[in-house]
Write an enzyme that holds these catalytic residues in place. Structure first.
Site, mmCIF file in Angstrom:
data_model
loop_
_atom_site.group_PDB
_atom_site.id
_atom_site.type_symbol
_atom_site.label_atom_id
_atom_site.label_comp_id
_atom_site.label_asym_id
_atom_site.label_seq_id
_atom_site.Cartn_x
_atom_site.Cartn_y
_atom_site.Cartn_z
ATOM 1 N N LYS A 140 -35.311 4.076 4.226
ATOM 2 C CA LYS A 140 -36.708 4.483 3.787
ATOM 3 C C LYS A 140 -36.682 4.559 2.198
ATOM 4 O O LYS A 140 -37.629 4.365 1.486
ATOM 5 C CB LYS A 140 -37.175 5.884 4.171
ATOM 6 N N LYS B 165 -38.451 -4.236 18.321
ATOM 7 C CA LYS B 165 -39.371 -3.159 19.060
ATOM 8 C C LYS B 165 -40.737 -3.232 18.364
ATOM 9 O O LYS B 165 -40.980 -3.357 17.350
ATOM 10 C CB LYS B 165 -38.555 -1.703 18.672
ATOM 11 N N LYS C 274 -45.706 -0.090 14.755
ATOM 12 C CA LYS C 274 -47.331 0.074 13.905
ATOM 13 C C LYS C 274 -47.207 -0.849 12.832
ATOM 14 O O LYS C 274 -47.364 -0.743 11.778
ATOM 15 C CB LYS C 274 -47.804 1.400 13.600
#
Ligand code: TRP
Length: 331
Positions: A115, A199, A202
Protein backbone atom coordinates in the site's frame (compact mmCIF):
# COMPACT_ATOMS: atom_id res chain seq x y z
CA UNK A 1 -22.31 -22.90 30.52
CA UNK A 2 -23.49 -19.64 29.12
CA UNK A 3 -22.27 -20.20 25.63
CA UNK A 4 -20.39 -23.10 24.12
CA UNK A 5 -20.37 -22.05 20.53
CA UNK A 6 -17.06 -21.02 19.05
CA UNK A 7 -16.68 -17.34 18.29
CA UNK A 8 -16.12 -16.24 14.70
CA UNK A 9 -15.02 -12.70 13.89
CA UNK A 10 -15.09 -11.17 10.44
CA UNK A 11 -14.24 -7.65 9.38
CA UNK A 12 -15.09 -6.01 6.06
CA UNK A 13 -14.06 -2.54 4.97
CA UNK A 14 -16.82 -0.26 3.74
CA UNK A 15 -14.91 0.66 0.63
CA UNK A 16 -16.91 0.48 -2.54
CA UNK A 17 -18.93 -2.42 -3.76
CA UNK A 18 -18.71 -6.11 -3.07
CA UNK A 19 -18.13 -8.52 -5.92
CA UNK A 20 -19.69 -11.91 -6.60
CA UNK A 21 -16.32 -13.22 -5.38
CA UNK A 22 -17.02 -11.70 -1.95
CA UNK A 23 -20.50 -13.14 -2.15
CA UNK A 24 -19.54 -16.71 -2.99
CA UNK A 25 -16.44 -16.70 -0.81
CA UNK A 26 -18.02 -15.15 2.26
CA UNK A 27 -21.48 -13.61 2.42
CA UNK A 28 -23.34 -16.57 0.97
CA UNK A 29 -22.11 -18.75 3.82
CA UNK A 30 -23.15 -16.41 6.61
CA UNK A 31 -26.54 -18.00 6.86
CA UNK A 32 -24.96 -21.39 7.50
CA UNK A 33 -22.40 -20.05 9.95
CA UNK A 34 -24.88 -18.21 12.11
CA UNK A 35 -26.28 -21.38 13.61
CA UNK A 36 -22.92 -23.01 14.11
CA UNK A 37 -20.93 -20.14 15.59
CA UNK A 38 -21.33 -17.05 17.67
CA UNK A 39 -20.57 -14.59 14.87
CA UNK A 40 -19.36 -11.01 15.00
CA UNK A 41 -19.55 -9.12 11.72
CA UNK A 42 -17.79 -5.82 11.92
CA UNK A 43 -17.82 -3.03 9.36
CA UNK A 44 -14.29 -1.76 9.88
CA UNK A 45 -14.75 1.90 9.03
CA UNK A 46 -11.65 2.95 10.99
CA UNK A 47 -9.46 0.74 8.85
CA UNK A 48 -10.81 2.48 5.76
CA UNK A 49 -9.39 5.78 6.98
CA UNK A 50 -5.88 4.58 6.19
CA UNK A 51 -6.72 5.39 2.58
CA UNK A 52 -8.08 8.77 1.62
CA UNK A 53 -11.91 8.74 1.77
CA UNK A 54 -14.67 11.07 0.64
CA UNK A 55 -16.68 11.58 3.89
CA UNK A 56 -20.17 11.39 2.40
CA UNK A 57 -19.20 8.29 0.46
CA UNK A 58 -17.71 6.54 3.44
CA UNK A 59 -20.93 7.13 5.36
CA UNK A 60 -23.02 5.82 2.49
CA UNK A 61 -20.77 2.79 1.97
CA UNK A 62 -21.13 1.89 5.62
CA UNK A 63 -24.94 1.88 5.43
CA UNK A 64 -24.76 0.02 2.13
CA UNK A 65 -22.63 -2.71 3.59
CA UNK A 66 -24.90 -3.22 6.58
CA UNK A 67 -27.90 -3.41 4.23
CA UNK A 68 -26.11 -5.89 2.01
CA UNK A 69 -25.24 -8.17 4.93
CA UNK A 70 -28.89 -8.16 5.94
CA UNK A 71 -30.05 -8.70 2.36
CA UNK A 72 -27.93 -11.86 2.21
CA UNK A 73 -29.97 -13.31 5.03
CA UNK A 74 -27.82 -12.41 7.99
CA UNK A 75 -29.94 -12.38 11.11
CA UNK A 76 -28.95 -9.42 13.26
CA UNK A 77 -30.54 -10.98 16.31
CA UNK A 78 -28.52 -14.19 16.06
CA UNK A 79 -25.27 -12.42 15.16
CA UNK A 80 -23.60 -9.24 16.23
CA UNK A 81 -23.53 -6.92 13.25
CA UNK A 82 -21.85 -3.64 14.13
CA UNK A 83 -19.72 -0.68 13.15
CA UNK A 84 -16.15 -0.63 14.46
CA UNK A 85 -16.08 3.08 15.33
CA UNK A 86 -19.17 2.65 17.52
CA UNK A 87 -17.16 0.62 19.99
CA UNK A 88 -14.27 2.70 21.37
CA UNK A 89 -12.70 -0.41 22.93
CA UNK A 90 -11.19 -1.18 19.51
CA UNK A 91 -9.00 1.92 19.60
CA UNK A 92 -8.30 1.52 23.29
CA UNK A 93 -7.07 -2.04 22.97
CA UNK A 94 -5.19 -1.17 19.78
CA UNK A 95 -3.17 1.40 21.69
CA UNK A 96 -2.31 -1.06 24.44
CA UNK A 97 -1.41 -3.79 21.95
CA UNK A 98 0.75 -1.42 19.94
CA UNK A 99 3.04 -1.39 22.98
CA UNK A 100 3.38 -5.16 22.65
CA UNK A 101 4.01 -5.09 18.92
CA UNK A 102 7.54 -4.58 17.72
CA UNK A 103 8.35 -1.96 15.15
CA UNK A 104 10.28 -4.56 13.17
CA UNK A 105 7.29 -6.88 13.08
CA UNK A 106 4.95 -4.23 11.77
CA UNK A 107 7.50 -3.09 9.23
CA UNK A 108 7.65 -6.56 7.71
CA UNK A 109 3.95 -6.60 6.78
CA UNK A 110 3.60 -7.16 3.06
CA UNK A 111 0.38 -5.20 2.81
CA UNK A 112 2.00 -2.14 4.37
CA UNK A 113 4.79 -2.30 1.82
CA UNK A 114 2.34 -2.77 -1.04
CA UNK A 115 0.00 0.00 0.00
CA UNK A 116 2.92 2.36 0.63
CA UNK A 117 4.15 1.70 -2.87
CA UNK A 118 0.67 2.25 -4.30
CA UNK A 119 -0.02 5.49 -2.38
CA UNK A 120 3.41 7.10 -1.92
CA UNK A 121 1.72 10.44 -1.18
CA UNK A 122 -0.12 9.05 1.83
CA UNK A 123 2.06 6.70 3.87
CA UNK A 124 0.40 7.56 7.16
CA UNK A 125 1.03 6.11 10.60
CA UNK A 126 -2.44 4.50 10.53
CA UNK A 127 -1.42 2.45 7.54
CA UNK A 128 1.54 1.23 9.54
CA UNK A 129 -0.39 0.34 12.69
CA UNK A 130 -3.35 -1.08 10.73
CA UNK A 131 -2.56 -4.69 11.70
CA UNK A 132 -2.53 -3.77 15.39
CA UNK A 133 -6.06 -2.39 15.13
CA UNK A 134 -7.02 -5.57 13.32
CA UNK A 135 -5.51 -7.63 16.15
CA UNK A 136 -7.55 -5.60 18.63
CA UNK A 137 -10.75 -6.27 16.61
CA UNK A 138 -10.19 -9.99 16.81
CA UNK A 139 -8.80 -10.35 20.33
CA UNK A 140 -11.46 -8.17 21.98
CA UNK A 141 -14.12 -10.77 21.19
CA UNK A 142 -11.97 -13.77 22.13
CA UNK A 143 -12.50 -15.05 18.59
CA UNK A 144 -11.59 -18.68 17.92
CA UNK A 145 -11.94 -18.34 14.17
CA UNK A 146 -11.32 -15.64 11.61
CA UNK A 147 -12.17 -16.12 7.93
CA UNK A 148 -9.29 -14.57 6.03
CA UNK A 149 -8.18 -14.50 2.45
CA UNK A 150 -4.56 -14.94 1.45
CA UNK A 151 -3.87 -11.23 1.70
CA UNK A 152 -4.79 -11.17 5.40
CA UNK A 153 -3.02 -14.33 6.56
CA UNK A 154 0.08 -12.45 7.64
CA UNK A 155 -2.00 -10.06 9.72
CA UNK A 156 -3.69 -12.97 11.46
CA UNK A 157 -0.30 -14.51 12.13
CA UNK A 158 0.82 -11.25 13.73
CA UNK A 159 -2.39 -11.23 15.81
CA UNK A 160 -1.53 -14.69 17.08
CA UNK A 161 2.01 -13.58 17.93
CA UNK A 162 0.77 -10.55 19.86
CA UNK A 163 -1.82 -12.63 21.75
CA UNK A 164 0.71 -15.30 22.65
CA UNK A 165 3.26 -12.74 23.76
CA UNK A 166 0.71 -11.03 25.99
CA UNK A 167 -0.56 -14.31 27.44
CA UNK A 168 2.98 -15.39 28.26
CA UNK A 169 3.99 -12.09 29.82
CA UNK A 170 0.92 -11.86 32.07
CA UNK A 171 -1.41 -14.86 32.18
CA UNK A 172 -3.86 -16.37 29.70
CA UNK A 173 -5.94 -13.41 28.57
CA UNK A 174 -6.68 -13.83 24.88
CA UNK A 175 -7.88 -16.75 22.83
CA UNK A 176 -5.27 -17.30 20.12
CA UNK A 177 -7.36 -17.26 16.92
CA UNK A 178 -7.14 -19.72 14.04
CA UNK A 179 -7.88 -18.98 10.39
CA UNK A 180 -11.26 -20.26 9.34
CA UNK A 181 -10.97 -22.14 6.07
CA UNK A 182 -14.32 -22.92 4.51
CA UNK A 183 -14.82 -26.25 2.78
CA UNK A 184 -13.89 -26.16 -0.88
CA UNK A 185 -17.53 -26.13 -1.89
CA UNK A 186 -18.34 -23.16 0.34
CA UNK A 187 -15.21 -21.19 -0.33
CA UNK A 188 -15.20 -20.85 -4.09
CA UNK A 189 -12.37 -18.64 -5.22
CA UNK A 190 -13.56 -16.43 -8.04
CA UNK A 191 -11.17 -14.93 -10.55
CA UNK A 192 -11.33 -11.74 -12.61
CA UNK A 193 -13.30 -12.14 -15.85
CA UNK A 194 -10.76 -10.12 -17.85
CA UNK A 195 -7.69 -11.61 -16.18
CA UNK A 196 -8.64 -15.05 -14.87
CA UNK A 197 -5.27 -15.62 -13.23
CA UNK A 198 -5.98 -12.76 -10.83
CA UNK A 199 -8.49 -12.84 -7.98
CA UNK A 200 -11.67 -10.86 -8.71
CA UNK A 201 -11.45 -7.56 -6.86
CA UNK A 202 -13.00 -4.13 -7.06
CA UNK A 203 -10.95 -3.26 -10.11
CA UNK A 204 -12.13 -1.02 -12.88
CA UNK A 205 -11.12 -3.11 -15.85
CA UNK A 206 -14.63 -4.52 -16.25
CA UNK A 207 -13.56 -7.93 -15.01
CA UNK A 208 -15.32 -7.73 -11.67
CA UNK A 209 -19.03 -8.39 -11.30
CA UNK A 210 -20.56 -6.50 -8.40
CA UNK A 211 -23.37 -7.83 -6.25
CA UNK A 212 -25.48 -4.79 -7.08
CA UNK A 213 -24.75 -4.67 -10.82
CA UNK A 214 -27.82 -4.41 -13.06
CA UNK A 215 -28.77 -7.46 -15.16
CA UNK A 216 -27.57 -5.64 -18.29
CA UNK A 217 -24.17 -4.94 -16.79
CA UNK A 218 -23.82 -8.51 -15.61
CA UNK A 219 -24.70 -9.85 -19.06
CA UNK A 220 -22.30 -7.46 -20.75
CA UNK A 221 -19.42 -8.38 -18.42
CA UNK A 222 -19.88 -12.10 -18.95
CA UNK A 223 -20.20 -11.76 -22.71
CA UNK A 224 -16.83 -10.01 -22.71
CA UNK A 225 -15.20 -12.51 -20.35
CA UNK A 226 -11.82 -13.79 -21.48
CA UNK A 227 -11.91 -17.46 -22.42
CA UNK A 228 -9.19 -19.77 -23.62
CA UNK A 229 -8.23 -21.05 -26.98
CA UNK A 230 -9.94 -24.28 -27.85
CA UNK A 231 -13.66 -24.88 -27.67
CA UNK A 232 -14.27 -27.42 -24.94
CA UNK A 233 -16.14 -26.45 -21.81
CA UNK A 234 -14.03 -28.45 -19.39
CA UNK A 235 -12.55 -27.66 -16.01
CA UNK A 236 -8.78 -27.65 -16.24
CA UNK A 237 -5.87 -25.93 -14.55
CA UNK A 238 -4.68 -24.81 -17.96
CA UNK A 239 -8.04 -23.25 -18.86
CA UNK A 240 -8.33 -20.44 -16.33
CA UNK A 241 -11.14 -18.52 -17.98
CA UNK A 242 -13.46 -21.45 -18.65
CA UNK A 243 -12.72 -23.04 -15.27
CA UNK A 244 -13.62 -19.79 -13.54
CA UNK A 245 -16.91 -19.54 -15.44
CA UNK A 246 -17.69 -23.16 -14.55
CA UNK A 247 -16.98 -22.42 -10.88
CA UNK A 248 -19.35 -19.45 -10.96
CA UNK A 249 -22.08 -21.38 -12.76
CA UNK A 250 -21.73 -24.30 -10.38
CA UNK A 251 -21.89 -22.04 -7.32
CA UNK A 252 -24.97 -20.16 -8.51
CA UNK A 253 -26.90 -23.20 -9.73
CA UNK A 254 -25.82 -25.64 -7.04
CA UNK A 255 -24.84 -28.19 -9.71
CA UNK A 256 -21.52 -29.99 -9.52
CA UNK A 257 -18.75 -29.07 -11.94
CA UNK A 258 -19.20 -32.44 -13.59
CA UNK A 259 -22.91 -31.85 -14.14
CA UNK A 260 -22.13 -28.43 -15.58
CA UNK A 261 -19.59 -29.85 -18.00
CA UNK A 262 -22.15 -32.43 -19.17
CA UNK A 263 -24.79 -29.77 -19.65
CA UNK A 264 -22.52 -27.83 -22.02
CA UNK A 265 -21.02 -30.72 -23.90
CA UNK A 266 -20.77 -29.78 -27.56
CA UNK A 267 -22.01 -26.23 -26.89
CA UNK A 268 -20.09 -23.10 -27.79
CA UNK A 269 -18.40 -20.57 -25.53
CA UNK A 270 -20.86 -17.83 -26.50
CA UNK A 271 -23.91 -19.78 -25.41
CA UNK A 272 -22.15 -20.90 -22.23
CA UNK A 273 -21.28 -17.35 -21.20
CA UNK A 274 -24.89 -16.25 -21.58
CA UNK A 275 -26.06 -19.13 -19.40
CA UNK A 276 -23.52 -18.25 -16.72
CA UNK A 277 -24.64 -14.62 -16.77
CA UNK A 278 -28.28 -15.70 -16.45
CA UNK A 279 -27.51 -17.87 -13.46
CA UNK A 280 -25.78 -14.95 -11.73
CA UNK A 281 -28.61 -12.54 -12.55
CA UNK A 282 -31.16 -15.01 -11.18
CA UNK A 283 -29.09 -15.78 -8.09
CA UNK A 284 -28.59 -12.14 -7.20
CA UNK A 285 -32.16 -11.08 -7.92
CA UNK A 286 -33.66 -11.82 -4.46
CA UNK A 287 -30.66 -10.24 -2.70
CA UNK A 288 -30.85 -7.12 -4.83
CA UNK A 289 -34.58 -6.83 -4.15
CA UNK A 290 -34.06 -7.21 -0.39
CA UNK A 291 -31.23 -4.71 -0.52
CA UNK A 292 -33.36 -2.14 -2.34
CA UNK A 293 -36.03 -2.51 0.32
CA UNK A 294 -33.70 -2.36 3.33
CA UNK A 295 -31.53 0.55 2.19
CA UNK A 296 -34.64 2.74 2.07
CA UNK A 297 -35.66 1.77 5.60
CA UNK A 298 -33.38 4.07 7.59
CA UNK A 299 -35.22 3.46 10.82
CA UNK A 300 -34.68 -0.27 10.62
CA UNK A 301 -31.01 0.19 9.73
CA UNK A 302 -30.51 2.46 12.73
CA UNK A 303 -32.15 -0.11 14.94
CA UNK A 304 -29.85 -2.86 13.67
CA UNK A 305 -26.79 -0.66 14.14
CA UNK A 306 -27.81 0.35 17.66
CA UNK A 307 -28.37 -3.24 18.71
CA UNK A 308 -25.00 -4.27 17.29
CA UNK A 309 -23.28 -1.46 19.12
CA UNK A 310 -24.82 -2.51 22.40
CA UNK A 311 -23.92 -6.19 22.07
CA UNK A 312 -20.38 -5.52 20.84
CA UNK A 313 -19.74 -2.94 23.56
CA UNK A 314 -20.73 -5.39 26.26
CA UNK A 315 -18.54 -8.21 24.92
CA UNK A 316 -15.51 -6.04 24.20
CA UNK A 317 -15.28 -4.20 27.50
CA UNK A 318 -15.09 -7.47 29.37
CA UNK A 319 -11.80 -8.14 27.59
CA UNK A 320 -10.54 -4.57 27.74
CA UNK A 321 -11.03 -4.36 31.51
CA UNK A 322 -9.15 -7.62 31.95
CA UNK A 323 -6.26 -6.27 29.88
CA UNK A 324 -6.14 -2.92 31.69
CA UNK A 325 -6.12 -4.65 35.06
CA UNK A 326 -3.31 -7.01 34.08
CA UNK A 327 -1.04 -4.34 32.71
CA UNK A 328 -1.43 -2.19 35.79
CA UNK A 329 -3.89 0.52 34.85
CA UNK A 330 -6.26 1.66 37.59
CA UNK A 331 -9.86 0.77 36.79
N1 TRP B 1 -7.89 -6.10 7.03
C1 TRP B 1 -9.10 -6.75 6.61
C2 TRP B 1 -9.23 -6.61 5.09
O1 TRP B 1 -8.86 -5.63 4.53
C3 TRP B 1 -10.30 -6.16 7.27
C4 TRP B 1 -10.29 -6.41 8.73
C5 TRP B 1 -10.15 -5.49 9.71
C6 TRP B 1 -10.47 -7.67 9.35
N2 TRP B 1 -10.23 -6.09 10.92
C7 TRP B 1 -10.42 -7.42 10.75
C8 TRP B 1 -10.65 -8.98 8.86
C9 TRP B 1 -10.53 -8.46 11.66
C10 TRP B 1 -10.80 -10.00 9.78
C11 TRP B 1 -10.72 -9.74 11.17
O2 TRP B 1 -9.75 -7.50 4.47
Amino acid sequence: MENQKKVLFSGIQPSGYLTIGNYLGALKNFVKLQDQYDCFYCVVDLHSLTISQVPAQLRQNTYNLIALYLACGLDYKKNTLFIQSHVPAHCELAWALSCYTMYGEARRMTQFKEKSAKHPENINVGLFSYPVLMAADILLYQADLVPVGDDQKQHLELTRDIATRFNNKYSPTFVVPEPYIPSKKDGARIMDLQDPEKKMSKSDNGGAVMMLDSPDDIMRKFKRAVTDSGNEIKYSTSKHGISNLLTIYSAFTGKSILECEKEFEGKGYGEFKIKVAESVIEGLKPIQAEYARIIKDKQFLEEVIAEGKQKATYASYKTLRKVYRKIGLIL
